[in-house]
Design an enzyme around this catalytic site. Structure first.
Site, short mmCIF file in Angstrom:
data_model
loop_
_atom_site.label_atom_id
_atom_site.label_comp_id
_atom_site.label_asym_id
_atom_site.label_seq_id
_atom_site.Cartn_x
_atom_site.Cartn_y
_atom_site.Cartn_z
N LYS A 213 6.27 3.92 3.85
CA LYS A 213 5.49 3.16 2.87
C LYS A 213 5.76 3.60 1.68
O LYS A 213 5.69 5.07 1.41
CB LYS A 213 4.03 3.37 3.04
CG LYS A 213 3.13 2.41 2.17
CD LYS A 213 1.56 2.48 2.58
CE LYS A 213 0.67 1.75 1.64
NZ LYS A 213 -0.69 1.94 1.79
N ARG A 234 -0.14 7.05 -6.44
CA ARG A 234 -0.36 7.64 -4.76
C ARG A 234 1.03 8.30 -4.92
O ARG A 234 1.60 8.65 -3.46
CB ARG A 234 -0.63 6.74 -3.67
CG ARG A 234 -1.74 5.84 -4.27
CD ARG A 234 -1.91 5.15 -2.65
NE ARG A 234 -2.96 3.97 -2.99
CZ ARG A 234 -4.19 4.11 -3.23
NH1 ARG A 234 -4.90 5.29 -3.47
NH2 ARG A 234 -5.00 2.84 -3.38
N GLU A 250 10.52 9.85 8.03
CA GLU A 250 8.98 9.34 8.47
C GLU A 250 9.06 8.36 9.78
O GLU A 250 7.79 8.60 10.47
CB GLU A 250 8.73 8.58 7.17
CG GLU A 250 8.20 9.23 6.13
CD GLU A 250 6.95 9.95 6.16
OE1 GLU A 250 6.29 10.11 7.08
OE2 GLU A 250 6.81 10.67 5.08
N LYS A 265 7.07 -1.15 4.30
CA LYS A 265 6.28 -1.76 3.12
C LYS A 265 6.54 -1.25 1.95
O LYS A 265 6.70 0.17 1.71
CB LYS A 265 4.93 -1.42 3.52
CG LYS A 265 3.66 -1.97 2.81
CD LYS A 265 2.60 -1.38 3.09
CE LYS A 265 1.63 -2.15 2.25
NZ LYS A 265 0.16 -1.84 2.54
N SER A 291 1.01 -7.83 -1.60
CA SER A 291 0.22 -8.46 -2.50
C SER A 291 1.09 -9.06 -3.81
O SER A 291 0.97 -9.96 -4.30
CB SER A 291 -1.08 -7.73 -2.99
OG SER A 291 -0.54 -6.60 -3.67
N TYR A 330 0.02 -12.85 3.77
CA TYR A 330 -0.92 -13.60 3.24
C TYR A 330 -0.62 -14.97 3.67
O TYR A 330 -1.73 -15.80 3.56
CB TYR A 330 -1.21 -13.29 1.82
CG TYR A 330 -1.55 -11.65 1.74
CD1 TYR A 330 -2.81 -11.22 2.04
CD2 TYR A 330 -0.65 -10.88 1.20
CE1 TYR A 330 -3.12 -9.87 1.72
CE2 TYR A 330 -0.67 -9.56 0.89
CZ TYR A 330 -1.86 -9.06 1.34
OH TYR A 330 -2.28 -7.58 1.35
C1 PBG Z 1 -3.76 1.38 1.18
C2 PBG Z 1 -3.10 0.08 1.53
C3 PBG Z 1 -2.50 -0.45 0.38
C4 PBG Z 1 -1.97 -1.75 0.72
C5 PBG Z 1 -2.23 -1.80 2.08
N1 PBG Z 1 -2.95 -0.69 2.41
C6 PBG Z 1 -2.65 -0.17 -1.17
C7 PBG Z 1 -1.93 1.10 -1.53
O1 PBG Z 1 -1.53 2.02 -0.86
O2 PBG Z 1 -2.03 1.27 -2.69
C8 PBG Z 1 -1.36 -2.84 -0.01
C9 PBG Z 1 -1.22 -4.03 0.51
C10 PBG Z 1 -0.79 -5.14 -0.44
O3 PBG Z 1 -0.34 -4.82 -1.68
O4 PBG Z 1 -0.73 -6.18 -0.12
N2 PBG Z 1 -4.90 1.35 2.31
#
Ligand code: PBG
Length: 344
Positions: A213, A234, A250, A265, A291, A330
């Site tokens: 991720k 982050r 990972e 992701k 998203s 989505y």
């Molecule tokens: C963190 C999490 C995130 C997303 C899913 N789980 C946000 C992040 O890591 O800042 C993002 C999902 C998306 O953007 O559709 N729990």
């Protein structure tokens, strides 16, 4: 222009004419190497505490923060379209957030109530997956509690975060989750959660590991979706987009720690990683169309700049072709509806 057919004309002397396999829709359909199925798609859904009506997410038009009731309806729509798995994210009330995110393991917390409601309504007809991360629940928006390091830096405490994820995962299993999905990128989180689940008798609850991720700008609209309190970024726990080898490490660590499924992701900018992980993973591989990927498609479509349906199907097909067995999106319910009437 009218080109006359000339029977005496010698055509190119070609043994191979790949166009033959493209010359009708039926031919293209029979030779397609990659297909989308409703079963490959996981519908991501948000549920928010303290609202009476669903609230549309401004940066994700067509997606909602659901009430418990509208969430159950959304799961009905997904199931009716043929979707087999939903992934639930909780949005607590601001006043319930604290430094550790304790409402995440409160059985009455919004996410645990939602898991229970969906599981009671659907039993085993749909796989209930829960997001297992604290960022929605902490008042600072980080994925775990913050501490000062010995050198005075403010950092997210890895080992304490894992302990809290263990509690959260157990609470989710108790609420009826079939799958927990740790997305916080803390080291050792899969091993910790596996042993916590097993010690409480939840050997049958599986773990979808967010293995690779990245610290991505594509998560922007999600922060709206969950009312995130995050300041900053982050980058000390999610991966640098520049790296690929790190994703292999990972993923290998998560496999060694007992991940039942692994994930890459975001999806579209990381298809090389999806392919590499798919080439060695002995367990199913997921990719998450996040998203920001959704928001870009919707913005372009709203301007009339792209054919929305074709674009969505092309991107999802590309993610599958790269090697993803399942896709978090989505669009799952909507696309499943299209597939049911033969679009692809
Ligand atoms: C963190 C999490 C995130 C997303 C899913 N789980 C946000 C992040 O890591 O800042 C993002 C999902 C998306 O953007 O559709 N729990």
């Amino acid at each position: 222009m009218n080109v006359k057919y000339d029977a005496t004309r010698q055509g190119l002397d070609l043994t191979r004419r790949p166009r033959r396999l493209r010359n009708s829709a039926a031919m293209r359909d029979i030779v397609a190497e990659t297909r989308l199925h409703a079963e490959d798609l996981i519908q991501v859904l948000f549920v928010r505490d303290g609202i009476d009506e669903p609230v549309e997410i401004a940066s994700m038009p067509g997606q909602y923060q659901h009430t418990l009731e509208s969430l159950v309806n959304a799961v009905h729509e997904a199931v009716d379209a043929g979707v087999k798995c939903v992934d639930l994210f909780g949005v607590p009330r601001d006043e319930d957030k604290d430094a550790e995110g304790s409402v995440a393991w409160d059985p009455q917390g919004i996410l645990n109530r939602a898991i229970r409601a969906v599981r009671e309504e659907f039993g085993d007809r749909v796989i209930v997956m829960a997001d297992t991360c604290l960022d929605e629940f902490t008042d600072h928006g980080h994925c775990g509690p913050i501490v000062k390091s010995p050198t005075g830096d403010v950092v997210v405490d890895n080992d304490r975060s894992v302990e809290l994820y263990e509690r959260m995962a157990v609470a989710q299993a108790q609420a009826g989750a079939h799958v927990v999905s740790p997305s916080g990128m803390m080291d050792g989180q899969i091993a910790g959660i596996r042993s916590a689940l097993d010690s409480q008798g939840f050997e049958d609850v599986s773990i979808m590991a967010y293995s690779a991720k990245y610290a991505s700008a594509f998560f922007g609209p999600f922060r709206d979706a969950v009312g995130s309190s995050l300041q900053g970024d982050r980058k000390t726990y999610q991966q640098d987009p520049a790296n690929r080898r790190e994703s292999l490490l990972e993923t290998q660590l998560d496999l060694d720690e007992g991940a039942d499924m692994v994930m890459v992701k975001p999806a579209m900018s990381y298809l090389d990683i999806v392919r590499e992980v798919a080439d060695f993973s002995p367990v199913p591989v997921a990719a998450y169309q996040v998203s920001g990927e959704y928001a870009m498609i919707e913005a372009a479509a709203a301007n009339g700049w792209v054919d929305r349906q074709r674009l969505i199907l092309e991107i999802l097909t590309g993610i599958r072709r790269a090697g993803a067995d399942v896709i978090f999106t989505y669009y799952a319910t909507e696309v499943a509806g299209w597939l049911a009437v033969g679009q692809r």
